[in-house]
Design a protein around this motif. Structure first.
Motif: not given
Ligand code: MG
Length: 403
Positions: A128-130, A153-157, A227-229
């Motif tokens: 939950n990136k938010e 869990v976000d694939s990039e992170h 958001l991911e940045v």
């Molecule tokens: Mg992602």
């Protein structure tokens, strides 16, 4: 040995994939590197039918649903189950004692439950990136105080998390920058004029990843990468100037880290969320996968482009919010959630999303009218973040109403 888990948002895309990873892990013999995973807590929004089948299969101790009617139905059907309801119920569920909580719900609703789990000393598998966008300083500080690990869990992170292990003894000082990859979404290559007329259906057809509605629209506007940045900034303690975005349409390289000596370490794999989910569950071990493997010779090429921030304004807005900090990222996030919901309801056009977010951010930086949450605060506490978020939603609802 059992590992107790909870899943907030168990009927969504990440939630159902987490349960299938748990099913797979539990089918292998138990060992210190592969404990049995028990599911203690589940929560869902409205897909009661799927939740019921999850309850029957995984026998959790507690569940949370949104409305009274669903809660009453579950209490009657499963006398042994603790049934919680609504936002406060979700926080109470998240605060139950367990080893790991997967935060797979979308949006700001994840913030308070995530903090509650951290307070209880529960490790977080963050999907939950938010939560980090709106209140990264507060959440990371609390996690540090409680010595709670947050595994992305976000694939990039998840990729950056793995690549950073190559820092060797130099640690963070040897990192030059993080490079997040972006697929570019369904509208890569579109002009501003072409974007004016895109439909909900087009925005919801992502070329490489299958995900929920909100994040899929975020990918189409490239707000997701913005958001991911901010998420990466908080997770890895890096300033936004040291986080680059590169468009990589094949989604094979999930992200990279460039070190001081010029070496770039990348993590590759098929675009399958089960890989980062599994890593978050099994870390510090790597589970095995019987799924499809990456065949480099079957890929025609890996390509890279600069993101077009002139067309996809949301990405620049996110960098602005990241640099300014304070309540501005919470305002950007709240405005975006509201605008995306209005787009998905057919009440706003695609290009209105970015415009609404930009207007809310500008108004927030200028306002000094005393309305709760309306004006900028550089060092917000949780209350400040929550009121900035609701002010931004309100602002967007008012400004996006068609004349
Ligand atoms: Mg992602």
């Amino acid at each position: 040995m059992a590992r107790t888990t909870g899943i907030l948002g168990s009927t969504g895309s990440i939630g159902t994939q987490t349960l299938s990873v748990i099913r797979e892990l539990n089918s292998h013999p138990e060992s210190p590197s592969n404990p049995h995973y028990s599911v203690k807590v589940l929560s869902c929004g409205s897909n009661l039918k799927l939740l019921e089948s999850q309850i029957e299969e995984f026998r959790p101790e507690a569940v949370c649903v949104y409305n009274d009617e669903d809660a009453a139905r579950l209490s009657e059907k499963y006398g042994w189950l603790s049934v919680f309801r609504g936002e406060s119920g979700l926080a109470a569920c998240a605060g139950q004692s367990m080893d790991l909580l997967v935060t797979a719900i979308s949006g700001m609703r994840g913030l308070v439950p995530t903090l509650r789990a951290i307070n209880a000393g529960t490790e977080i598998a963050l999907a939950n990136k938010e939560t980090l966008v709106a209140a990264g300083d507060i959440v990371m500080r609390r996690a540090e105080e409680k010595r709670v690990r947050i595994i992305p869990v976000d694939s990039e992170h998840s990729a950056v998390f793995q690549c950073l292990k190559s820092a060797f003894a130099g640690g963070k000082a040897s990192v030059n920058k993080l490079i997040l990859t972006a697929s570019g979404g369904p509208f890569r290559g579109y002009s501003l004029k072409e974007l004016e007329n895109v439909t909900i259906g087009q925005a919801l057809s992502h070329p490489t990843w299958k995900m929920g509605g909100k994040i899929t629209v975020d990918c189409a506007t490239m707000m997701n990468k913005g958001l991911e940045v901010i998420e990466a900034m908080h997770l890895f303690g890096m300033p936004p100037e040291k986080i680059d975005v590169v468009v990589h349409p094949q989604s094979i390289i999930h992200s990279m880290v460039e070190f001081g000596d010029g070496s770039v370490i990348a993590q590759l794999g098929l675009p399958d969320m089960k890989t980062p989910i599994k890593l978050a569950l099994t870390y510090p071990y790597r589970g095995n996968s019987c799924g499809e493997r990456l065949d480099l010779t079957a890929i025609s090429g890996l390509t890279f482009e600069k993101p077009r921030t002139d067309v996809f304004r949301c990405l620049s807005l996110a960098y602005d919010a990241a640099k300014t900090g304070g309540t501005l990222p919470a305002v950007m996030n709240g405005a975006n959630e509201e605008a995306v919901a209005m787009f998905l309801n057919g009440r706003a056009g695609f290009m209105q999303i970015g415009r609404a977010v930009e207007e809310a951010m500008e108004a927030h930086m200028k306002a000094s009218n005393g309305v709760a949450g309306s004006s900028f605060c550089q060092k917000p506490d949780l209350e400040d973040v929550l009121s900035a978020d609701s002010w931004a939603r309100d602002y967007v609802r008012r400004s996006m109403i068609c004349p």
